[in-house]
Design an enzyme around this catalytic site. Structure first.
Site, short mmCIF file in Angstrom:
data_model
loop_
_atom_site.label_atom_id
_atom_site.label_comp_id
_atom_site.label_asym_id
_atom_site.label_seq_id
_atom_site.Cartn_x
_atom_site.Cartn_y
_atom_site.Cartn_z
N LYS A 110 -49.72 11.66 47.61
CA LYS A 110 -50.29 12.97 47.30
C LYS A 110 -51.75 12.99 47.76
O LYS A 110 -52.50 12.06 47.46
CB LYS A 110 -50.18 13.17 45.78
CG LYS A 110 -50.61 14.53 45.29
CD LYS A 110 -50.24 14.67 43.81
CE LYS A 110 -50.87 15.90 43.21
NZ LYS A 110 -50.50 16.09 41.82
N HIS A 112 -54.04 15.47 47.10
CA HIS A 112 -54.96 16.30 46.31
C HIS A 112 -54.82 15.89 44.84
O HIS A 112 -54.03 15.00 44.53
CB HIS A 112 -54.63 17.79 46.50
CG HIS A 112 -53.25 18.14 46.07
ND1 HIS A 112 -52.14 17.88 46.85
CD2 HIS A 112 -52.77 18.69 44.93
CE1 HIS A 112 -51.05 18.27 46.21
NE2 HIS A 112 -51.42 18.76 45.04
#
Ligand SMILES: O=P(O)(O)OC[C@H]1O[C@H](OP(=O)(O)OP(=O)(O)O)[C@H](O)[C@@H]1O
Ligand SMILES: O=C(O)c1cc(=O)[nH]c(=O)[nH]1
Length: 225
Positions: A110, A112
């Site tokens: 991921k 963010h």
């Protein structure tokens, strides 16, 4: 030999729920097997509870019972296993497992928010027990071990549902995929049941000809480790 109750319950549920079948099945290795265990069927009500409990009891009764800090499930199928079996462990023995933890990875990191690939307990400095459905060639387990080590954890063992106890195709004719991983990483690999348990537990439950076919398969492909 009499099997422990949780193994009997596991086998009974696996057969009733259709996760363990008998007949003729082509394996990833292209071998034709007289039995097949489909871990993709763990989601039904009748299978979920006995299977998650059986994992928890297998761990709690093993040499790994007190030897891990984090139960780690590799994506994707390992994720619900880690979460649910961790819950079953707490239910089985709260005092023993209250300070343990679980985690899993994302297949794609991921970029963010909190970011990264590991969700749940950090692995740095932790003793990590990997939980998964099956071992076929061991490729996914090797990747999980590399990832855990890169995150600073120490892999102390692996738990799966079934050890087929069969030789690796193209191997030395003796070693199984699980045996190969044990040797390579010097860690215990435990399973709820193995082929020998299926043969013991299914006598009188499935037809004599199915038992005979599985025994012949074991004679032909049985591993010695
Ligand atoms: O390669 P091995 O260690 O013998 O294990 C075979 C693995 O392959 C599958 O998972 P896969 O990596 O395909 O991911 P999935 O859980 O998303 O299906 C399966 O769930 C086993 O865990
Ligand atoms: O070797 C395999 O392909 C295999 C065997 C088995 O029993 N279950 C499974 O999902 N794969």
């Amino acid at each position: 030999m009499s099997l422990p109750e949780y193994k009997k319950d596991f086998l009974k549920a696996a057969v009733a729920g259709g996760a363990l079948r008998f007949g003729s099945f082509e394996l990833k290795s292209k071998r034709t097997s007289p039995y097949f265990f489909n871990a993709g069927d763990f989601y039904t009500g009748e299978l979920h509870e006995p299977i998650m409990d059986a994992y928890a009891q297998t761990i709690a009764a093993s040499e790994l019972a007190d030897g891990f800090d984090v139960l780690f499930g590799p994506a994707y199928k390992g994720i619900p296993l880690a979460a649910t079996v961790f819950y079953a462990l707490i239910k089985t023995d709260r005092a023993r497992y209250a300070k343990a933890a679980y985690s899993f990875d994302r297949k794609e990191a991921k970029d963010h928010g909190e970011g990264g690939s590991i969700v749940g307990s950090p692995l740095k400095g932790k003793r990590v027990l990997i939980i998964d459905d099956v071992v076929s060639a061991g490729t996914a387990k090797r990747q999980a071990i590399d990832m855990i080590r890169a995150a600073g954890g120490t892999v102390v063992g692996i738990v799966v549902a079934l050890d087929r106890q069969e030789t690796l195709p193209g191997g030395d004719g003796k070693t199984s995929a699980i045996g190969q991983l044990r040797k390579e990483y010097q860690i215990p690999i435990i399973s709820i049941v193995k082929l020998d348990d299926i043969i013991d537990g299914m006598k009188g439950v499935i037809s004599d000809s199915d038992i005979k076919n599985i025994e012949e398969y074991r004679t032909k492909f049985g591993a010695s480790d």
